[in-house]
Design an enzyme around this catalytic site. Structure first.
Site, mmCIF file in Angstrom:
data_model
loop_
_atom_site.group_PDB
_atom_site.id
_atom_site.type_symbol
_atom_site.label_atom_id
_atom_site.label_comp_id
_atom_site.label_asym_id
_atom_site.label_seq_id
_atom_site.Cartn_x
_atom_site.Cartn_y
_atom_site.Cartn_z
ATOM 1 N N GLU A 99 -56.955 -112.428 73.686
ATOM 2 C CA GLU A 99 -56.958 -112.243 74.374
ATOM 3 C C GLU A 99 -57.007 -110.644 74.379
ATOM 4 O OE1 GLU A 99 -52.811 -111.480 76.424
ATOM 5 O OE2 GLU A 99 -51.765 -111.498 74.588
ATOM 6 N N ASP A 141 -48.790 -103.180 80.288
ATOM 7 C CA ASP A 141 -48.004 -103.262 80.542
ATOM 8 C C ASP A 141 -47.451 -104.240 78.256
ATOM 9 O OD1 ASP A 141 -49.337 -105.248 81.315
ATOM 10 O OD2 ASP A 141 -47.815 -106.732 81.923
ATOM 11 N N GLU A 155 -40.329 -112.250 85.485
ATOM 12 C CA GLU A 155 -40.985 -113.080 84.505
ATOM 13 C C GLU A 155 -40.695 -112.497 82.732
ATOM 14 O OE1 GLU A 155 -43.742 -109.915 85.165
ATOM 15 O OE2 GLU A 155 -42.104 -111.346 86.085
ATOM 16 N N GLU A 170 -43.572 -107.430 74.688
ATOM 17 C CA GLU A 170 -43.156 -109.005 74.434
ATOM 18 C C GLU A 170 -43.418 -110.448 74.550
ATOM 19 O OE1 GLU A 170 -41.675 -107.662 78.340
ATOM 20 O OE2 GLU A 170 -43.332 -108.104 79.173
#
Length: 552
Positions: A510, A312, A278, A525
């Site tokens: 978020e 991440d 992904e 990213e």
């Protein structure tokens, strides 16, 4: 003293299952499509539906390569994808049967502005509710979605499937909205995952089968049982909580030596040595500076391992030659870091599972897990707790020393209650003092994830809802007056910053920016996503604690 942390149970876990798809998880087709960059987000391709079965799709791909001399350009690749894949809604927009726009919590909120805001939060649940379409259940081999029978709540934005650790905070919010049937269905979906794979993957896609996420399933179940007393469900499914924790004990342990004593503790580690499907293009770009295949494989394993952590990405996993963070993402070394939060999550789960077994009258299993939790708690104090600083730190297992850096993960043992609770006030007081000495209480938009401006999203200046909640409730539960006062001030700041952002945008995000009151976060990213499941769940918890006349 050596603590051997293995368990034996009648239910044995399946091995960690890697996705074997030669279309969506690894292989030349995935590489060709993702490196052509025909979509701005790598996740878009791996969420498409195959028009044909995998064998036919791969045959068509070989023919496509031959037709284009093994070097297709972007336009040709785009045409191949359009002929063999399609966008298809895998989900129904599903309204949970127990949803109500006026749950009881609204009647207990004493502040009119907060009550109106909470009313808007309640209305978001149906917008995030999904159920897998029947035709997807019948033809699941054409999709990357892992089909489950019950409806669920997604985070939002690009995250159209359910995710593991996100769901804990979602569940807490749903329970406060009395959506008990929905929560039971969500837990049944997680049990299905454990039955099928032996663990809970990062999310409900086949390309997430190379990793898990922070182990919060037992905590979700404990919250559900507290709210419903559904002992029948617990009796039927508790063995799968056992099984999931066994996965971590079997697959995520390493040894740590401190002051001549050897301890077994957990770290995040995935042995998937290829780019994340992904985020394929992004991972290949990160690896482009590395000189050989071996180093790239190690990098890809570290990237996958960091994705398992939920962080991440972050400077927390980046290590320079001196053990610091003065490097970039190509210097990520996730598995050498023994994370305090993972071990706190596990210890908390052991203790919770022991109490759940006791509810069922199974004192043998209860004693087993309580003893394991007790041992792990001692290990956490011995390895991670820094008495001088009054806080817990990650452990660098190569340097053989703590990473004395500010991360909100340092507070997870306080939230999880995995320390000597007889010293709760003292520990809470010191943790509050640590916040003061780090100078993080004066930011307008909440607590920063770190003080390192790396450009990665799990670093300064971003503030993430679950981390705010763990710090606030950890301080509050310590019963230290100073810690509780700071917790309440942080809760009010966070709630009003979220409220301001919602009034300006009509969206929940978020993550948020600590530098600017009422602004969403950035970095990483992908662009900041709205929705947002865990943001809403955390707000329900904070509102229930600090803005209701009836504490629940």
């Amino acid at each position: 003293m050596i603590f051997i942390l293995l368990i034996f149970h009648s239910v044995q876990p399946a091995p960690a299952t890697l996705c074997t798809s030669r279309v969506f998880c690894q292989g030349p087709l995935l590489h060709t499509v993702q490196m052509a960059r025909i979509f701005p987000d790598s996740k878009t391709f791996v969420d498409l539906k195959m028009i044909h079965d995998e064998k036919t799709t791969l045959r068509n791909f070989r023919r496509f390569l031959n037709t284009n001399q093994q070097k297709p350009n972007k336009t040709q690749t785009k045409k191949f994808v359009s002929e063999n894949f399609q966008k298809h809604s895998e989900f129904e927009n599903w309204v949970p049967p127990d949803f109500t726009p006026s749950p009881e919590i609204l009647s207990h909120i004493t502040d009119n502005e907060i009550r109106n805001f909470t009313t808007n939060l309640v209305k978001i649940w149906p917008q995030l509710a999904r159920k897998v379409r029947p035709e997807v259940l019948k033809s699941s081999q054409l999709y990357t979605i892992i089909p489950v029978k019950n409806g669920f709540i997604v985070p939002g934005g690009r995250f159209r499937e359910f995710y593991y650790w996100d769901t804990y905070w979602i569940v807490e919010g749903l329970l406060l909205c009395e959506m008990y049937t929905t929560v039971r269905g969500i837990l049944d979906n997680f049990v299905f995952m454990v039955k099928k794979y032996g663990f809970v993957p990062n999310g409900s896609r086949i390309y997430y089968l190379n990793r898990s996420q922070p182990p919060l399933l037992t905590l979700m179940v404990a919250s559900y049982i507290t709210a419903t007393n559904d002992i029948q469900w617990l009796n039927q499914n508790i063995k799968f909580l056992d099984l999931e924790l066994h996965f971590f004990l079997k697959n995520r342990l390493t040894h740590v030596v401190k002051n001549g004593t050897k301890y077994h503790l957990a770290h995040y580690v995935s042995h998937f040595g290829t780019p994340r499907p992904e985020s394929y293009f992004e991972d290949m770009t990160t690896a482009s500076s590395l000189p050989n295949h071996e180093k790239r494989t190690i990098l890809f394993e570290s990237l996958n391992s960091a994705a398992e952590s939920g962080w991440d990405f972050s400077s927390r996993w980046i290590v320079d030659q001196y053990g610091g963070t003065n490097a970039n993402l190509a210097d990520i070394h996730t598995s050498r870091i023994i994370p305090v939060d993972l071990n706190a999550f596990l210890c908390q789960a052991f203790l919770k599972l022991g109490k759940l077994y006791s509810l069922l009258g199974n004192e043998e299993r209860s004693g087993y897990w309580m003893e394991k939790g007790d041992d792990w708690r001692k290990n956490i104090e011995a390895v991670f707790y820094h008495k001088e600083d009054g806080i817990w730190y990650d452990w660098d297992n190569v340097m053989g020393k703590p990473r004395r850096l500010f991360y909100l993960s340092n507070f997870v043992p306080l939230w999880a209650g995995v320390y000597n609770l007889d010293k709760a006030e003292e520990v809470g007081h010191k943790a509050a003092g640590y916040l003061v000495t780090q100078g993080v209480l004066d930011f307008d938009g909440g607590l920063p994830t770190s003080l390192t401006p790396s450009g990665e999203q799990w670093d300064y200046p971003n503030a993430w809802p679950p981390l705010q909640a763990m710090v606030i409730f950890g301080l509050d539960q310590s019963r230290d007056p100073k810690a509780q006062k700071i917790a309440e001030a942080l809760a009010q700041k966070w709630l009003h910053s979220n409220l301001e952002c919602f009034y300006q945008t009509q969206k929940m995000f978020e993550k948020y920016d600590v530098q600017h009151f009422g602004e969403s976060g950035n970095g990483g990213e992908y662009t900041v996503q709205s929705g947002f499941g865990w943001t809403n769940g955390v707000l329900f918890q904070l509102i229930n604690r600090y803005y209701t006349k009836k504490k629940r």
